[in-house]
Design a protein around this motif. Sequence first.
Motif, PDB file in Angstrom:
ATOM      1  N   ASP A  59       3.690   8.627   4.825  1.00  8.61           N
ATOM      2  CA  ASP A  59       3.007   7.554   5.554  1.00  8.61           C
ATOM      3  C   ASP A  59       1.694   8.038   6.162  1.00  8.61           C
ATOM      4  OD1 ASP A  59       4.955   5.698   4.950  1.00  8.61           O
ATOM      5  OD2 ASP A  59       6.090   6.023   6.797  1.00  8.61           O
ATOM      6  N   LYS A  62      -0.859   8.346   3.391  1.00  2.00           N
ATOM      7  CA  LYS A  62      -1.320   7.024   2.957  1.00  2.00           C
ATOM      8  C   LYS A  62      -2.434   6.513   3.866  1.00  2.00           C
ATOM      9  CE  LYS A  62       2.920   5.395   0.681  1.00  2.00           C
ATOM     10  NZ  LYS A  62       4.055   4.442   0.742  1.00  2.00           N
ATOM     11  N   GLU A  63      -2.257   6.692   5.159  1.00  2.00           N
ATOM     12  CA  GLU A  63      -3.274   6.225   6.101  1.00  2.00           C
ATOM     13  C   GLU A  63      -4.564   7.027   5.956  1.00  2.00           C
ATOM     14  OE1 GLU A  63      -3.226   3.535   8.024  1.00  2.00           O
ATOM     15  OE2 GLU A  63      -1.320   3.114   7.031  1.00  2.00           O
ATOM     16  N   LYS A  66      -6.269   5.984   2.640  1.00  2.00           N
ATOM     17  CA  LYS A  66      -6.813   4.631   2.769  1.00  2.00           C
ATOM     18  C   LYS A  66      -8.122   4.654   3.555  1.00  2.00           C
ATOM     19  CE  LYS A  66      -3.818   1.509   3.842  1.00  2.00           C
ATOM     20  NZ  LYS A  66      -2.905   0.611   4.619  1.00  2.00           N
ATOM     21  N   ASN A  70     -11.757   4.424   1.491  1.00  2.00           N
ATOM     22  CA  ASN A  70     -12.453   3.173   1.802  1.00  2.00           C
ATOM     23  C   ASN A  70     -13.829   3.449   2.396  1.00  2.00           C
ATOM     24  OD1 ASN A  70     -10.421   1.540   0.866  1.00  2.00           O
ATOM     25  ND2 ASN A  70      -9.515   1.141   2.874  1.00  2.00           N
ATOM     26  N   VAL A 312      -3.750   4.832  -5.116  1.00  2.00           N
ATOM     27  CA  VAL A 312      -4.682   4.084  -4.273  1.00  2.00           C
ATOM     28  C   VAL A 312      -5.297   2.981  -5.124  1.00  2.00           C
ATOM     29  CG1 VAL A 312      -6.704   4.207  -2.789  1.00  2.00           C
ATOM     30  CG2 VAL A 312      -5.187   6.192  -2.996  1.00  2.00           C
ATOM     31  N   ASN A 314      -7.287  -0.953  -4.671  1.00  2.83           N
ATOM     32  CA  ASN A 314      -7.790  -2.071  -3.858  1.00  2.83           C
ATOM     33  C   ASN A 314      -7.547  -1.868  -2.364  1.00  2.83           C
ATOM     34  OD1 ASN A 314      -8.723  -3.539  -6.117  1.00  2.83           O
ATOM     35  ND2 ASN A 314      -6.669  -4.382  -6.462  1.00  2.83           N
ATOM     36  N   GLU A 316      -5.245  -0.252  -0.875  1.00  5.55           N
ATOM     37  CA  GLU A 316      -3.857  -0.034  -0.480  1.00  5.55           C
ATOM     38  C   GLU A 316      -3.296   1.185  -1.202  1.00  5.55           C
ATOM     39  OE1 GLU A 316      -2.366  -1.711   1.922  1.00  5.55           O
ATOM     40  OE2 GLU A 316      -4.196  -2.887   2.178  1.00  5.55           O
ATOM     41  N   ALA A 318       0.291   2.980  -2.613  1.00  6.47           N
ATOM     42  CA  ALA A 318       1.705   2.770  -2.934  1.00  6.47           C
ATOM     43  C   ALA A 318       2.314   4.053  -3.483  1.00  6.47           C
ATOM     44  CB  ALA A 318       1.856   1.644  -3.958  1.00  6.47           C
TER      45      ALA A 318
END
Length: 326
Positions: A59, A62-63, A66, A70, A312, A314, A316, A318
Motif C-alpha cells: 500500500d 502504491k501511494e 501514484k 503522476n 500503474v 491511468n 491508479e 493495482a
Amino acid sequence: MQTKNSRQKGAALITVMLVIALVSVIAVNLGSKLQMQITRMGNLQQAEQSYWMWLSAEDVLKEVLKRELNENDGVANNQQSWASRTGPFPVEGGQIAARVRDLSSCFNLNSMVTDEEDPGTLERRKRQYKALLQGVELDEYQAQGLTDSLVDWIDGDTQLSGSNGAEDPDYQGLPKPYLAANSLLLDVSELRMIRGYNREVVRKLRPYVCVIPNETALMINVNTLKEEQAALLTAVTEGKMSLQDAQSFLSNRPEAGYESNEEVDEVEAIANVKSELNGELSELDVESEYFQLTAYIQWGDVEMKARSVLHVNNGEVATLYRAMGE
C-alpha cells in the motif's frame, strides 16, 4: 505360603501401578501435543502478522508510485524515491525491508510470442533474446536452443519453433515426465522447467530478465537501467550497439534521466543504431508501468520473502501478482 488374599492384593497393586503408568504416558503425550498446538498457533499468528506487513508495504509503494509518476507524467528514473532500497526498519516484534524493481529495466520473457498485428515481432524478439544470451557468455548454439525452447514453452501450439525447440515429447521422456506449459510465464523461477535452463543459465540471466504476468510487450526504460545492465541495450538493438557504447550511453545519462523519448532519440548513439535498424527501436522508453516489490520480513520466529507485481495505469495502481519465497 501366600494366602489367596495376599495374591489378590499383589495383583491389585500391579493393576494400580499399570494404570498410573498409563495415565502418566497419556499426560505426557497430551502435554506435548498441547505445547505443539501452542507453538503452531504462535507461528500462525506470526505468519499472519508478516502477511499483513507485506500488504502494508504494498500500500505504501502504491501511494509513492501514484504520486511520483503522476507528478512526472509517467516518466520514471532512478532518482525517484521508489528506486532506493529501504530498511530494514524495526517494528514491534520484528523488522521489514523492501526493494523495488522497475520491470521495464529487464527483458520481459513473456514478450517471446507472436504478435498477430505484427507477425515479424517474434522473429525480432528471438534475435534480441539470442543477443542477450550471448551477452551473458553463452555460445551461439546454446543461445539458439534456449531461445527456441522458451518460445515452445510459451506458445499455444505443439509445433517446434525451430530445430532446437522442445515440446511435449521432449518432457514426457524425462524420469519425472510433464508437459510444456503452452502459456505465458508467471515467474522467472519457471525457467528451470524448460529444457536447457539449468541452474547456472538461470543465475546468469536473472539480473537481466523478468516476467510481467499477462503482458507480452517489451519496453526498456533507459532511465532506470543500471550501468551493469548494458548488455540489455546491446540485446534490444540486436547487437548493433556494442557493449562499450551501451555502457557509455548509460554512464552519460542526465542525472535525473531523460524527460521524453524524443530527447533519447537525439542522442547520437541511439540515432545511429535506429538508422541501422531502419528506424525500428520502439522498445526504448522513459516511462514505466510495471514494478515489482520484494519485501523481506522478520516477525518473531518467522522470516518471509514476498513479491508483488504492481501495474500503474491511468493514475491508479493495482496488484497483478503475489508470491512468497525465492
